[in-house]
Design an enzyme around this catalytic site. Sequence first.
Site, short mmCIF file in Angstrom:
data_model
loop_
_atom_site.label_atom_id
_atom_site.label_comp_id
_atom_site.label_asym_id
_atom_site.label_seq_id
_atom_site.Cartn_x
_atom_site.Cartn_y
_atom_site.Cartn_z
N GLU A 193 3.48 -3.92 -14.01
CA GLU A 193 2.49 -3.50 -13.00
C GLU A 193 2.96 -2.25 -12.29
O GLU A 193 2.19 -1.33 -12.03
CB GLU A 193 2.26 -4.64 -12.00
CG GLU A 193 1.05 -4.41 -11.08
CD GLU A 193 1.35 -3.60 -9.81
OE1 GLU A 193 0.40 -3.22 -9.12
OE2 GLU A 193 2.54 -3.35 -9.52
N GLU A 194 4.25 -2.21 -11.98
CA GLU A 194 4.77 -1.12 -11.14
C GLU A 194 4.77 0.23 -11.85
O GLU A 194 4.91 1.27 -11.20
CB GLU A 194 6.18 -1.46 -10.64
CG GLU A 194 6.25 -2.66 -9.70
CD GLU A 194 5.59 -2.42 -8.34
OE1 GLU A 194 5.08 -1.32 -8.10
OE2 GLU A 194 5.57 -3.38 -7.53
N ASP A 202 7.44 -7.81 -3.53
CA ASP A 202 6.40 -7.21 -4.36
C ASP A 202 6.84 -7.35 -5.81
O ASP A 202 7.66 -6.58 -6.26
CB ASP A 202 6.22 -5.74 -3.96
CG ASP A 202 5.23 -5.01 -4.83
OD1 ASP A 202 4.53 -5.64 -5.63
OD2 ASP A 202 5.17 -3.76 -4.70
CO CO Z 1 4.49 -2.59 -5.95
ZN ZN Z 2 2.81 -5.31 -6.37
#
Ligand code: CO
Ligand code: ZN
Length: 329
Positions: A191-192, A161
């Site tokens: 994003e995280e 991820d």
């Molecule tokens: Co993630």
């Molecule tokens: Zn992700």
Amino acid sequence: MKSLIKKLVEINSPSGYESKIRDVIRAEVEPYADDIRVDALGNLIARKGHSGKKIMLAAHMDEIGVIITHIDEKGFARFTGLGGVRVANLPGSRVRFLNGATGVIGLERADENGRVPALDQMYIDLGASSRENCPVRLADVAAFERPFADLGNRLVSKAMDDRIGVAILIQTLARIKQPAHTLYFVFSVQEEVGIRGAVTAAFSLDPDIGIAVDVTDTGDTPKGIKMEVSLGKGPAIKVRDSGMLTDPRLVELMVDTANKARIPYQLEILERGTTDARAIQLTREGVPAGCISIPCRYIHSPSEMVDYSDVENAVNLLVKLLTNPFDIL
Ligand code: CO
Ligand code: ZN
């Protein structure tokens, strides 16, 4: 493609500190892109083609990690998460700091009730005996440390991820010779910690269509969540997650493309979580947006597992989608 995946997942670049992974991605896309730039937040944007609709493709290059909040007089470091770290996955994990220091996450003795510990009952042991000889300082950041493992069809690592999405976009860019549209491959930051990079990238590109590539949960493990997504049954075409409803025209286009090319796929309804596609959909006056998801077990643990055939089929689907002209708007 496995060696590219291994190279990408083993880079240490938590949210906000993406320079190392960005350099690696830049070198990978340089031979194929018509143009490459980095914006103020650090998103890497590679363009291919210059006619037709503007399509923004996004995969985030950051990964979850930890940041030091306090170091005690014995040299134990307290921390908080950079992104959604799950406490149950932490004890015994190793973390590697940007300065190269390695630590192991330890746990205070459990109380009588045997409850799942909270983050503030954990610490990082860097082998130090005092604050002075502790190799890290307040505000230093780390990512999880775990080498890539090839189990045959299944691949395991920290940071699947979303380095798996990054690998898929790189491979897609490499395979597309004649794009039917103007393609922007965005390798997004942060994003995280709240889908931040995609917000500014989408605003600046002002695309006609957006497609994110990210991981999604599966329902195929013992007593797992009830979800109709499994490893190995094909990339998942997102219909809904907790932040977005995919534009139905895009779902239909992806499903038709997969059916015509005989590429296996699944439909994804995710109850918790969202992706860069949400930021694209809600930019400016709104953009039709969708997402191709890679089924992944143990998301946000140091051992995230994907199926290699899903990865290959995601590339196949994207290449078909972006090579043939379409007009859904
Ligand atoms: Co993630
Ligand atoms: Zn992700």
